[in-house]
Structure formats: C-alpha cells, structure tokens
Design an enzyme around this catalytic site. Structure first.
Site, PDB file in Angstrom:
ATOM      1  N   HIS A 146      64.118 -26.061  22.287  1.00  0.00           N
ATOM      2  CA  HIS A 146      63.380 -25.723  21.492  1.00  0.00           C
ATOM      3  C   HIS A 146      62.595 -25.992  20.627  1.00  0.00           C
ATOM      4  O   HIS A 146      63.584 -26.988  19.438  1.00  0.00           O
ATOM      5  CB  HIS A 146      63.812 -24.236  21.321  1.00  0.00           C
TER       6      HIS A 146
ATOM      7  N   ASN B 276      43.109 -33.187  22.626  1.00  0.00           N
ATOM      8  CA  ASN B 276      44.286 -33.820  22.729  1.00  0.00           C
ATOM      9  C   ASN B 276      44.736 -32.783  21.833  1.00  0.00           C
ATOM     10  O   ASN B 276      44.374 -31.555  21.183  1.00  0.00           O
ATOM     11  CB  ASN B 276      44.567 -34.410  20.752  1.00  0.00           C
TER      12      ASN B 276
END
Length: 130
Positions: free
Chosen positions: A20, A121
């Site tokens: 996570h 990106n």
C-alpha cells in the site's frame, strides 16, 4: 507460462511485490533514474514501446490510489486525456517536473519506455484491493 497481463518477468515481480502506497514511475526515455532506484528498461528504440500501452498493461494488474503527472505535460492535452481516461476513477495530481523528479527518488522502480514525448512520466501509487 503466463498468457496475459504483464509478461515481463521483472515488471510482473515488481507489481506483485507492491504494498500500500508504494510508488512506481512509468517514464519516457529521458527521465533520469535516481541513484538507488531500480530501473526496468523496456525501451527498444525511439517511440518503442510507447508509454500508453505500457501504462494500460500495468493498470490491468495494479490497484492504484494516486496518480501524479508533471504540469509541463499539459501542453500535450491528447496524452493527458488518454492517461486520465486510463486511471479513472482516480484523478490526476499535477506537480512541477522538478517535484515529479523529487518524488521519483522514493519510487520502488522506474519503468523506462521508449516514449519520445517530453515530460511523459506518470507516478502510480499502489492502493489496496479491498
């Protein structure tokens, strides 16, 4: 042998290992990879593979809770819209290119594509599936 999804061994292992809030960067061919950050280099030549198909395959397997792009990419609204469409319902967070490079220092890896578009990106932050 896998028959779909991410077939690249190192990329598949990276996605499977994410926890996570771990981050990965799907990058154009020019983004500098910070020292100490793993680089999975998919680039073959100029434009191959492009960023968008690589992003699509990664998103097929990865739970994403946060997405960051550089403000400078917004001059290419077509690509920004395509990225936004792929990551829906997550919204795009926009930062400066310098901030994006700084955030990439904490990424688990940079996936380098052959994308030949400046500032193309995308930082993906891993979510949870429940």
């Amino acid at each position: 042998m896998k028959k779909q999804g991410v077939l690249h061994r190192d990329l598949a292992a990276l996605i499977a290992s994410l926890g996570h809030r771990d981050a990965i960067v799907v990058a154009d061919s020019g983004l500098p990879v910070p020292p100490g950050v793993n680089c999975i280099d998919l680039a073959v030549t100029k434009g191959i593979p492009p960023l968008l198909p690589v992003l699509q395959v990664i998103l097929y397997e990865m739970v994403v809770e946060r997405v960051v792009i550089a403000d400078e990419l917004q001059v290419n609204q077509s690509l920004v819209k395509s990225i936004a469409d792929e990551v829906t319902p997550v919204s795009l967070e926009v930062v400066s290119h310098e901030q994006l490079k700084s955030l990439s220092q904490r990424a688990r890896a940079v996936i380098r594509t052959g994308e030949w578009t400046p500032y193309a990106n995308v930082i993906l932050y891993s979510g949870v599936a429940f």
